[in-house]
Design an enzyme around this catalytic site. Structure first.
Site, short mmCIF file in Angstrom:
data_model
loop_
_atom_site.label_atom_id
_atom_site.label_comp_id
_atom_site.label_asym_id
_atom_site.label_seq_id
_atom_site.Cartn_x
_atom_site.Cartn_y
_atom_site.Cartn_z
N HIS A 181 36.36 33.22 56.08
CA HIS A 181 36.89 33.24 54.72
C HIS A 181 37.68 31.97 54.47
O HIS A 181 38.46 31.53 55.31
CB HIS A 181 37.83 34.45 54.55
CG HIS A 181 38.49 34.50 53.21
ND1 HIS A 181 37.84 34.94 52.09
CD2 HIS A 181 39.73 34.12 52.81
CE1 HIS A 181 38.66 34.86 51.05
NE2 HIS A 181 39.81 34.36 51.45
N ASP A 190 42.26 46.67 45.11
CA ASP A 190 42.61 45.24 44.98
C ASP A 190 42.22 44.71 43.62
O ASP A 190 42.95 43.92 43.02
CB ASP A 190 41.93 44.42 46.09
CG ASP A 190 42.22 42.93 45.90
OD1 ASP A 190 43.42 42.57 45.91
OD2 ASP A 190 41.29 42.14 45.69
N ARG A 193 48.88 41.97 39.04
CA ARG A 193 49.78 40.94 39.57
C ARG A 193 49.67 39.65 38.75
O ARG A 193 50.65 38.95 38.52
CB ARG A 193 49.43 40.65 41.04
CG ARG A 193 49.86 41.76 41.98
CD ARG A 193 49.19 41.62 43.33
NE ARG A 193 49.40 40.31 43.92
CZ ARG A 193 48.51 39.67 44.69
NH1 ARG A 193 47.36 40.23 44.99
NH2 ARG A 193 48.78 38.49 45.17
N SER A 204 45.70 41.68 49.86
CA SER A 204 44.57 41.49 48.94
C SER A 204 43.40 40.82 49.65
O SER A 204 42.27 41.31 49.63
CB SER A 204 45.05 40.64 47.75
OG SER A 204 43.98 40.18 46.99
N LYS A 220 39.75 42.97 51.71
CA LYS A 220 38.33 42.69 51.43
C LYS A 220 37.58 42.36 52.73
O LYS A 220 36.45 42.76 52.93
CB LYS A 220 38.20 41.56 50.41
CG LYS A 220 38.60 42.02 49.00
CD LYS A 220 38.66 40.89 48.00
CE LYS A 220 39.97 40.18 48.03
NZ LYS A 220 40.42 39.52 46.84
N1 URA Z 1 42.97 35.54 46.77
C1 URA Z 1 42.89 36.90 46.78
O1 URA Z 1 41.83 37.46 46.98
N2 URA Z 1 44.03 37.60 46.58
C2 URA Z 1 45.24 37.02 46.38
O2 URA Z 1 46.20 37.70 46.21
C3 URA Z 1 45.28 35.61 46.35
C4 URA Z 1 44.13 34.89 46.56
#
Ligand code: URA
Length: 433
Positions: free
Chosen positions: A82, A161, A168, A183, A187
């Site tokens: 990632h 999320d 947010r 967050s 994933k």
């Molecule tokens: N990328 C994400 O997936 N979540 C965040 O909170 C910040 C960057």
């Protein structure tokens, strides 16, 4: 249990229990907890933080809020990577085939471009025929047969999320470390891989602008990934200049192919070798040094290039485009940017360079925008390079001629030119885990 009490406890700095955090995630996902209480909760977390234990629980609850991918059939070989996002970041297109050619099972869900940063799914869609949506059976069987599948994120992955991130975004609670970590990592955890390498970008083109912030984020993500039972490591890499020389979808695929064919030696290749080595060291339980030898051999022997072709054809893409990148459609208009002074490029505001490519059509300014796959920038001169007045420093490509002027202005405004040669900065700042 009442959400009011949970908010009050967090506001007063108390560590929340597993039941309380799960109550919040479940209730917010199914709509029984309203936005105003979730906002207050996020703000309390923003000010009071979360312990490692709380963040692991939050991450796991979010990961379990929707579909999850079961990769247990691949044992300890499943691998994911990632990036926190950057400009010219086409590392997945190179790291995935290197790792798969050495036995890793790369099962990856990627994103689209966001703001000034590009996304792997958009890049892959520039290859005619490539399918970014596969059924779960197709996804797993391709990973089993070829060692790689990269698709877009499934619709119902981490719905908690999706809702929380949107909230947010409008409540000034994006930049809270436990909220960012949960967050991103939720994933990754939902996507199922046992081994995860994180490329935390740092600099003007990145989400984290300073090394200090990037280090805090990287350390936390590694801790939480490990705490959720995944072998997790992170590299902090430079994003104070674009990575490689291509920015834009098919231009980046072409550059990735060139690296895999051994046709270029550049910063992109160096970062990819390190990311792949770290990933292979986790997957095969080898030292980083031994892994680096193996990944370098996989790249230099052409094994990784063959793996890329196998992967692209397996996923419906026309591998003739990989064999011969001249087949990619070229943009109708191109424009050379010339230097207006002598000196050295001492800084590149990389976010602005990403924006320049978005103006050309390589990214989206609104959700509905269609991407121009051939649009983008080929950069000739980067930070540290000497330039002469009148010399070509970059070429812009687009199918929208009217965008050229604005894109050039934006590109030039990103550059700082000075008389002195700037100090060389590291490309890889740190390897964690
Ligand atoms: N990328 C994400 O997936 N979540 C965040 O909170 C910040 C960057």
């Amino acid at each position: 249990m009442r959400m009011y009490d949970i908010i009050e406890d967090k506001r007063n700095g108390r560590e929340l229990s597993k039941e309380e955090i799960e109550f919040f995630v479940k209730g917010y996902t199914d709509g029984t907890i309203p936005d105003y209480q979730a906002s207050a909760f996020c703000m309390a977390v923003y000010f009071k933080g979360m312990t490692e234990k709380e963040t692991v629980i939050l991450t796991e609850s979010m990961a379990n809020s929707g579909d999850t991918v079961d990769l247990s059939m691949f044992g300890s070989l499943s691998a994911d990577k990632h990036s926190t996002g950057g400009v010219g970041d086409k590392t997945s297109l190179i790291v995935a085939p290197i790792a798969a050619s050495l036995g890793a099972k790369v099962a990856k869900m990627s994103g689209r471009g966001l703001g000034h940063t590009g996304g792997t799914v958009d890049k892959l869609e520039s290859i005619p025929g490539y399918k970014t949506t596969l059924s779960e059976d197709e996804f797993l069987s391709q990973v089993e047969k070829t060692g790689i599948a990269i698709i877009g994120q499934s619709g119902n992955l981490t719905p908690a999320d999706k809702k929380l991130y949107a909230l947010r975004d409008v409540t000034a609670t994006v930049d809270s470390i436990p909220l960012i970590v949960s967050s991103i990592m939720s994933k990754k955890i939902a996507a199922g891989s046992k081994n995860i390498v994180l490329d935390v970008k740092c600099g003007s083109g990145a989400f984290m602008k300073t090394l200090k912030d990037a280090e805090i984020l990287a350390n936390e993500m590694v801790k939480i990934g490990n705490g959720c039972g995944r072998n997790t490591a992170a590299l902090i890499t430079d994003m104070d200049r674009p990575l490689g020389s291509a920015v834009g979808n098919s231009l980046e695929v072409i550059e990735a192919v060139k690296v895999l064919k051994g046709e270029v030696e550049n910063d992109l290749k160096e970062v990819c070798l390190s990311l792949a080595a770290k990933l292979i060291s986790l997957v095969l339980s080898l030292s980083y040094e031994e892994s680096l030898k193996r990944v370098t051999d996989a790249l230099e022997s052409g094994k990784a290039y063959c793996k890329m072709k196998e992967w692209i054809s397996a996923q419906g893409g026309d591998a003739a485009f990989i064999d011969n990148t001249e087949l990619f459609e070229k943009a109708e208009y191109s424009y050379e940017i010339l230097s207006d002074s002598d000196g050295y490029i001492s800084a590149m505001d990389t976010e602005k360079i990403g924006l320049s490519s978005v103006i050309l059509g390589a990214g989206r300014s609104s959700k509905e925008d269609k991407i121009d796959f051939s649009a983008g920038i080929i950069i000739d001169k980067k930070t540290g390079d000497k330039i002469k007045k009148g010399e070509k420093i970059a070429t812009l490509f687009t199918n929208n001629e009217t965008s050229l002027q604005d894109a050039e202005k934006t590109y030039l405004s990103a550059l700082t030119v000075s008389a002195e040669e700037p100090e060389e900065k590291p490309l890889i700042y740190k390897i964690i885990g």
